[in-house]
Motif scaffolding. Structure first.
Motif, PDB file in Angstrom:
ATOM      1  N   TRP A 107      36.153 -42.411  10.582  1.00 15.86           N
ATOM      2  CA  TRP A 107      37.288 -41.627  10.106  1.00 15.86           C
ATOM      3  C   TRP A 107      37.700 -40.649  11.198  1.00 15.86           C
ATOM      4  N   VAL A 108      38.982 -40.668  11.565  1.00 17.81           N
ATOM      5  CA  VAL A 108      39.502 -39.814  12.640  1.00 17.81           C
ATOM      6  C   VAL A 108      40.706 -39.051  12.092  1.00 17.81           C
ATOM      7  N   VAL A 109      40.629 -37.729  12.143  1.00 17.18           N
ATOM      8  CA  VAL A 109      41.619 -36.873  11.484  1.00 17.18           C
ATOM      9  C   VAL A 109      42.054 -35.779  12.451  1.00 17.18           C
ATOM     10  N   HIS A 110      43.359 -35.559  12.566  1.00 16.95           N
ATOM     11  CA  HIS A 110      43.790 -34.383  13.334  1.00 16.95           C
ATOM     12  C   HIS A 110      44.185 -33.264  12.383  1.00 16.95           C
ATOM     13  N   CYS A 111      44.194 -32.047  12.904  1.00 21.47           N
ATOM     14  CA  CYS A 111      44.467 -30.866  12.082  1.00 21.47           C
ATOM     15  C   CYS A 111      45.759 -30.187  12.485  1.00 21.47           C
ATOM     16  N   SER A 112      46.702 -30.948  13.015  1.00 23.17           N
ATOM     17  CA  SER A 112      48.012 -30.416  13.377  1.00 23.17           C
ATOM     18  C   SER A 112      48.949 -30.464  12.178  1.00 23.17           C
ATOM     19  N   GLY A 113      49.793 -29.458  12.066  1.00 20.75           N
ATOM     20  CA  GLY A 113      50.761 -29.456  10.984  1.00 20.75           C
ATOM     21  C   GLY A 113      51.979 -30.297  11.280  1.00 20.75           C
ATOM     22  N   VAL A 136      50.683 -38.455  12.166  1.00 16.98           N
ATOM     23  CA  VAL A 136      49.378 -39.111  12.160  1.00 16.98           C
ATOM     24  C   VAL A 136      49.407 -40.374  13.019  1.00 16.98           C
ATOM     25  N   SER A 137      50.589 -40.891  13.276  1.00 18.43           N
ATOM     26  CA  SER A 137      50.705 -42.118  14.072  1.00 18.43           C
ATOM     27  C   SER A 137      50.187 -41.954  15.496  1.00 18.43           C
ATOM     28  N   VAL A 138      50.042 -40.715  15.994  1.00 18.23           N
ATOM     29  CA  VAL A 138      49.497 -40.541  17.348  1.00 18.23           C
ATOM     30  C   VAL A 138      48.035 -40.977  17.408  1.00 18.23           C
ATOM     31  N   LEU A 139      47.402 -41.159  16.258  1.00 17.21           N
ATOM     32  CA  LEU A 139      46.009 -41.614  16.211  1.00 17.21           C
ATOM     33  C   LEU A 139      45.917 -43.142  16.174  1.00 17.21           C
TER      34      LEU A 139
END
Length: 308
Positions: A103-109, A113-116
């Motif tokens: 599971w890979v999650v970013h915390c940007s507002g 999410v497509s950058v992942l």
């Protein structure tokens, strides 16, 4: 059944057993990691472009956390939070060998999410987990501030979405499902309630300084006013809780404000006019101004441009 109830009652992967890691060791990372640890979800690995920052964050989290390189975080952890500056999230995602089932999650507002996508192509599930909160330099105080805030959650993977909802609940936060096309507008809303307040207070301090008062004197007067304003909004709502001369149709006072501001800084006066005009709409919504009062106030706040 609401989203939280569904997430907490339905079948879910073992979120409590997954190993957590962070890539990025800034203020948000330190606050979120410390809050997760307090909630019984310790963070085992942390990495940063500046290794010293990762070491400092690991020291705060205690002996169970190690400062390592980004690839080691991905290798050793099941759920990886990417908490780097927004501009390098895509670079981080591209530069790491992810694995299936991770599971890979970013915390940007604001960042999609497509950058992942590199992680997703490797078989990982990807998502977003953004706390709507401002974080100071004190990690412990910042972790305290998380409880009660809203966390925007986004993932196309049902299992990961459930995990993120469970983590939000552990933190005492209110989760929301964020549609992918709403991220930037959602994040911009936070600017109005946070960073723009700083800019407005800076103007207010400048007005105090114009007669020789200090910034501290201004803050001593203005912060209680700000706290009272927030309390009024919480109790009565945005429109009904609005105070001030615009909301009560006091044209004489507003005219004096504009004259004083124009003499000090015409740009400040123009901002006052723009904010005041938006305040007229709120006062109308709350039933504080009738049509005649609203139009009279707008004529003052939106003067016609000078003729050529």
């Amino acid at each position: 059944m609401d989203r939280l109830s569904s997430a907490l009652s339905g079948p879910a992967p073992d979120a409590d057993a997954c190993r957590l890691g962070f890539i990025g060791a800034g203020r948000l990372a330190a606050a979120l990691a410390l809050a997760l640890q307090r909630a019984g979800r310790p963070v085992g690995r942390v990495a940063s472009r500046r290794h010293a920052s990762a070491v400092a964050m690991a020291r705060v989290l205690g002996p169970g956390c190690r400062a390592v390189d980004p690839q080691a975080v991905a290798d050793d952890c099941d759920l990886v939070f990417i908490t780097t500056p927004d501009a390098v999230i895509a670079e981080v995602a591209q530069g790491i060998a992810w694995r299936a089932g991770q599971w890979v999650v970013h915390c940007s507002g604001a960042t999609p999410v497509s950058v992942l996508q590199p992680a997703r192509q490797a078989g990982a599930a990807v998502g977003g987990f953004h706390p709507m909160q401002a974080f100071g330099a004190d990690a412990r105080a910042a972790a305290d501030s998380l409880s009660g805030c809203t966390v925007a959650i986004e993932s196309a993977d049902p299992a990961l979405q459930t995990v993120l909802w469970r983590l939000a609940a552990r933190l005492g936060c209110q989760g929301i499902d964020l549609p992918p096309d709403a991220r930037v507008r959602y994040h911009a809303s936070g600017g109005y309630a946070s960073q723009h307040v700083h800019a407005l207070l800076a103007d207010a301090v400048r007005l105090w300084q114009s007669w020789g008062a200090t910034e501290q004197q201004a803050m001593d007067a203005l912060l209680p006013l700000l706290r009272g304003t927030v309390a009024s909004i919480a109790h009565s709502g945005v429109a009904a809780g609005m105070p001030g001369p615009v909301s009560r149709g006091d044209i004489g006072t507003v005219r004096q404000h504009r004259q004083a501001l124009m003499a000090l800084d015409p740009a400040m006066a123009r901002l006052y006019d723009q904010l005041g005009a938006r305040g007229v709409a709120l006062a109308r919504q709350a039933g504080r101004l009738d049509d005649a009062q609203a139009q009279a106030m707008l004529r003052l706040l939106e003067p016609p441009p000078p003729s050529a």
